[in-house]
Design a protein around this motif. Sequence first.
Motif, PDB file in Angstrom:
ATOM      1  N   ARG A 259       4.960  10.736  -9.902  1.00  0.00           N
ATOM      2  CA  ARG A 259       5.383   9.543  -9.139  1.00  0.00           C
ATOM      3  C   ARG A 259       6.904   9.458  -9.069  1.00  0.00           C
ATOM      4  O   ARG A 259       7.468   9.071  -8.042  1.00  0.00           O
ATOM      5  N   SER A 260       7.573   9.835 -10.212  1.00  0.00           N
ATOM      6  CA  SER A 260       9.033   9.704 -10.223  1.00  0.00           C
ATOM      7  C   SER A 260       9.706  10.706  -9.283  1.00  0.00           C
ATOM      8  O   SER A 260      10.856  10.516  -8.895  1.00  0.00           O
ATOM      9  N   ARG A 261       8.987  11.788  -8.950  1.00  0.00           N
ATOM     10  CA  ARG A 261       9.573  12.797  -8.065  1.00  0.00           C
ATOM     11  C   ARG A 261       8.948  12.807  -6.675  1.00  0.00           C
ATOM     12  O   ARG A 261       9.299  13.635  -5.840  1.00  0.00           O
ATOM     13  N   TRP A 262       7.977  11.907  -6.460  1.00  0.00           N
ATOM     14  CA  TRP A 262       7.265  11.859  -5.176  1.00  0.00           C
ATOM     15  C   TRP A 262       8.094  11.118  -4.141  1.00  0.00           C
ATOM     16  O   TRP A 262       8.653  10.053  -4.406  1.00  0.00           O
ATOM     17  N   ILE A 263       8.212  11.672  -2.989  1.00  0.00           N
ATOM     18  CA  ILE A 263       8.925  11.036  -1.864  1.00  0.00           C
ATOM     19  C   ILE A 263       7.872  10.540  -0.893  1.00  0.00           C
ATOM     20  O   ILE A 263       7.113  11.328  -0.322  1.00  0.00           O
ATOM     21  N   MET A 264       7.811   9.241  -0.741  1.00  0.00           N
ATOM     22  CA  MET A 264       6.778   8.638   0.087  1.00  0.00           C
ATOM     23  C   MET A 264       7.003   8.984   1.553  1.00  0.00           C
ATOM     24  O   MET A 264       8.092   8.765   2.095  1.00  0.00           O
ATOM     25  N   PRO A 265       5.960   9.521   2.225  1.00  0.00           N
ATOM     26  CA  PRO A 265       6.114   9.809   3.653  1.00  0.00           C
ATOM     27  C   PRO A 265       6.123   8.508   4.470  1.00  0.00           C
ATOM     28  O   PRO A 265       5.605   7.479   4.021  1.00  0.00           O
ATOM     29  N   PRO A 266       6.671   8.498   5.673  1.00  0.00           N
ATOM     30  CA  PRO A 266       6.796   7.267   6.471  1.00  0.00           C
ATOM     31  C   PRO A 266       5.447   6.689   6.884  1.00  0.00           C
ATOM     32  O   PRO A 266       5.352   5.474   7.102  1.00  0.00           O
ATOM     33  N   ASN A 267       4.422   7.470   6.996  1.00  0.00           N
ATOM     34  CA  ASN A 267       3.124   6.960   7.461  1.00  0.00           C
ATOM     35  C   ASN A 267       2.160   6.711   6.323  1.00  0.00           C
ATOM     36  O   ASN A 267       0.959   6.579   6.540  1.00  0.00           O
ATOM     37  N   ALA A 268       2.635   6.632   5.059  1.00  0.00           N
ATOM     38  CA  ALA A 268       1.754   6.413   3.921  1.00  0.00           C
ATOM     39  C   ALA A 268       1.257   4.980   3.910  1.00  0.00           C
ATOM     40  O   ALA A 268       2.011   4.038   4.178  1.00  0.00           O
ATOM     41  N   THR A 269      -0.020   4.793   3.578  1.00  0.00           N
ATOM     42  CA  THR A 269      -0.634   3.451   3.516  1.00  0.00           C
ATOM     43  C   THR A 269      -1.470   3.375   2.257  1.00  0.00           C
ATOM     44  O   THR A 269      -1.835   4.388   1.644  1.00  0.00           O
ATOM     45  N   ASN A 270      -1.788   2.134   1.859  1.00  0.00           N
ATOM     46  CA  ASN A 270      -2.622   1.927   0.677  1.00  0.00           C
ATOM     47  C   ASN A 270      -3.988   2.557   0.898  1.00  0.00           C
ATOM     48  O   ASN A 270      -4.542   2.536   2.010  1.00  0.00           O
ATOM     49  N   SER A 295      -6.055  13.876   1.313  1.00  0.00           N
ATOM     50  CA  SER A 295      -5.968  12.447   1.636  1.00  0.00           C
ATOM     51  C   SER A 295      -6.246  12.199   3.114  1.00  0.00           C
ATOM     52  O   SER A 295      -6.389  11.049   3.536  1.00  0.00           O
ATOM     53  N   GLY A 296      -6.292  13.233   3.899  1.00  0.00           N
ATOM     54  CA  GLY A 296      -6.452  13.093   5.345  1.00  0.00           C
ATOM     55  C   GLY A 296      -5.133  13.184   6.081  1.00  0.00           C
ATOM     56  O   GLY A 296      -5.111  13.287   7.319  1.00  0.00           O
ATOM     57  N   ASP A 297      -4.052  13.210   5.303  1.00  0.00           N
ATOM     58  CA  ASP A 297      -2.725  13.315   5.918  1.00  0.00           C
ATOM     59  C   ASP A 297      -2.028  14.527   5.298  1.00  0.00           C
ATOM     60  O   ASP A 297      -1.802  14.565   4.084  1.00  0.00           O
ATOM     61  N   ALA A 298      -1.661  15.526   6.110  1.00  0.00           N
ATOM     62  CA  ALA A 298      -1.078  16.765   5.607  1.00  0.00           C
ATOM     63  C   ALA A 298       0.266  16.517   4.952  1.00  0.00           C
ATOM     64  O   ALA A 298       0.587  17.116   3.912  1.00  0.00           O
ATOM     65  N   LEU A 299       1.090  15.622   5.511  1.00  0.00           N
ATOM     66  CA  LEU A 299       2.414  15.349   4.946  1.00  0.00           C
ATOM     67  C   LEU A 299       2.283  14.672   3.600  1.00  0.00           C
ATOM     68  O   LEU A 299       3.012  14.983   2.654  1.00  0.00           O
ATOM     69  N   PHE A 300       1.318  13.736   3.490  1.00  0.00           N
ATOM     70  CA  PHE A 300       1.081  13.059   2.212  1.00  0.00           C
ATOM     71  C   PHE A 300       0.687  14.095   1.140  1.00  0.00           C
ATOM     72  O   PHE A 300       1.185  14.074   0.020  1.00  0.00           O
ATOM     73  N   ASP A 301      -0.220  15.004   1.517  1.00  0.00           N
ATOM     74  CA  ASP A 301      -0.660  16.030   0.560  1.00  0.00           C
ATOM     75  C   ASP A 301       0.508  16.934   0.164  1.00  0.00           C
ATOM     76  O   ASP A 301       0.673  17.267  -1.019  1.00  0.00           O
ATOM     77  N   THR A 304       2.923  15.384  -2.227  1.00  0.00           N
ATOM     78  CA  THR A 304       2.345  15.318  -3.575  1.00  0.00           C
ATOM     79  C   THR A 304       2.485  16.673  -4.289  1.00  0.00           C
ATOM     80  O   THR A 304       2.878  16.741  -5.454  1.00  0.00           O
ATOM     81  N   VAL A 305       2.166  17.763  -3.561  1.00  0.00           N
ATOM     82  CA  VAL A 305       2.291  19.102  -4.144  1.00  0.00           C
ATOM     83  C   VAL A 305       3.747  19.391  -4.505  1.00  0.00           C
ATOM     84  O   VAL A 305       4.055  19.928  -5.576  1.00  0.00           O
ATOM     85  N   ASP A 306       4.681  19.013  -3.620  1.00  0.00           N
ATOM     86  CA  ASP A 306       6.107  19.238  -3.900  1.00  0.00           C
ATOM     87  C   ASP A 306       6.538  18.491  -5.156  1.00  0.00           C
ATOM     88  O   ASP A 306       7.330  19.016  -5.954  1.00  0.00           O
ATOM     89  N   ALA A 307       6.021  17.267  -5.348  1.00  0.00           N
ATOM     90  CA  ALA A 307       6.400  16.487  -6.527  1.00  0.00           C
ATOM     91  C   ALA A 307       5.924  17.169  -7.804  1.00  0.00           C
ATOM     92  O   ALA A 307       6.606  17.148  -8.832  1.00  0.00           O
ATOM     93  N   VAL A 308       4.736  17.803  -7.750  1.00  0.00           N
ATOM     94  CA  VAL A 308       4.227  18.507  -8.928  1.00  0.00           C
ATOM     95  C   VAL A 308       5.147  19.664  -9.289  1.00  0.00           C
ATOM     96  O   VAL A 308       5.509  19.863 -10.458  1.00  0.00           O
ATOM     97  N   TYR A 309       5.546  20.464  -8.303  1.00  0.00           N
ATOM     98  CA  TYR A 309       6.429  21.599  -8.583  1.00  0.00           C
ATOM     99  C   TYR A 309       7.793  21.133  -9.083  1.00  0.00           C
ATOM    100  O   TYR A 309       8.460  21.860  -9.823  1.00  0.00           O
ATOM    101  N   LYS A 310       8.225  19.905  -8.666  1.00  0.00           N
ATOM    102  CA  LYS A 310       9.537  19.398  -9.085  1.00  0.00           C
ATOM    103  C   LYS A 310       9.535  18.931 -10.533  1.00  0.00           C
ATOM    104  O   LYS A 310      10.610  18.694 -11.107  1.00  0.00           O
ATOM    105  N   MET A 311       8.352  18.758 -11.127  1.00  0.00           N
ATOM    106  CA  MET A 311       8.308  18.293 -12.519  1.00  0.00           C
ATOM    107  C   MET A 311       9.033  19.260 -13.451  1.00  0.00           C
ATOM    108  O   MET A 311       9.564  18.859 -14.487  1.00  0.00           O
ATOM    109  N   GLY A 312       9.003  20.531 -13.108  1.00  0.00           N
ATOM    110  CA  GLY A 312       9.627  21.530 -13.984  1.00  0.00           C
ATOM    111  C   GLY A 312       8.758  21.802 -15.187  1.00  0.00           C
ATOM    112  O   GLY A 312       7.563  22.008 -15.075  1.00  0.00           O
ATOM    113  N   ARG A 313       9.317  21.738 -16.357  1.00  0.00           N
ATOM    114  CA  ARG A 313       8.612  22.077 -17.595  1.00  0.00           C
ATOM    115  C   ARG A 313       8.298  20.805 -18.375  1.00  0.00           C
ATOM    116  O   ARG A 313       9.159  19.945 -18.566  1.00  0.00           O
ATOM    117  N   ILE A 314       7.013  20.711 -18.850  1.00  0.00           N
ATOM    118  CA  ILE A 314       6.600  19.567 -19.679  1.00  0.00           C
ATOM    119  C   ILE A 314       6.584  20.046 -21.128  1.00  0.00           C
ATOM    120  O   ILE A 314       5.706  20.807 -21.550  1.00  0.00           O
TER     121      ILE A 314
END
Length: 343
Positions: A259-270, A295-301, A304-314
Amino acid sequence: MKFFSKESYGLPVLLAISLHLLLIVVSLVAVDFKEEQDLRVNDRPVVQAKVVDISQTIIGKRIEEDKAKAKAQALAAKKKAQQEKKRKAAEQALKERKKQLAQQKKQKQAQEEKARAAAEAAQKAEADKLQKRQVAEAEQKKKAAQKAQKAKDDAKKRLAQETKKAEAAKKLAESKRREQERINKEKAEVERKRLEVIRIAEEQKKRQEEAQLALAQEKARQEALAIELALQEEAEKQQEIAEASARQSMSALIDQRIRSRWIMPPNATNGMKTQLRIFFLPTGEVDLVNVTESSGDALFDQRTVDAVYKMGRIEELAELDPFVFERNFRTVDLIFNPQDLRR
């Protein structure tokens, strides 16, 4: 290999030499004629002399080659004649040797025949002597055998009498021995039965003691096994509780970092959510991310994938026990469902 005689090459060689000499004379005359013309033109008295070595000219060399060839052929023919002479001499010597061997063989056969006849005569004489000696020996043996037979018959009669007495004594001794054996056998049987009763009683007692000991050991083993199973179940429960707690806390940590690295797309909805499958390395680094439910939205998906890769090392994953990591965190399924989106 075919050889040629010296006579077959005599005429061609003679003609070749004559032709070469004719050519040399013509060439010398032509040279002299040309020199005279040059003298008449220049009108100067010139005297020239030239020595020609015929062996150095082409014709001379060819003549020498023909001579050498003829000489080689003559030598070859001579060598062949010598070889033929040697071959005939060898054949004659071989014939003489065979003749000598045949004569020697014939003489040897005659000598052997004579020696065989002499040996047969000597053998016959020796056989006659042997036959006479055998007849005399047979007569002596016959007389000795008759004498021995008489002595044998006398001895046989004495032996029969002695044997009869011995058999009577033997029967009496055998009867006494059998009676003693029967008595001893009865005593031994009584003793054997007594010892058998004692042995059976001891074995029964030993089996009872062993059975009681085995029963006690089995009871102790069952009690120890029950305690061990109880401890193992308790340890497994504690392990499951600890792993469940670790999964919950680690999933929360991973979700928070995404969540801390996720960039919300402009068309994201609840209501939008993406289900992910994340593959981690033992070092805590992300190896691979797959979208298992879109999710039905390619940009949203993709965000999300980009945010996972941005986590780096846990680092917390790297500190886990390898067994716990392999069983719970090698592959993590996560549903990313951010709230407070636009409606």
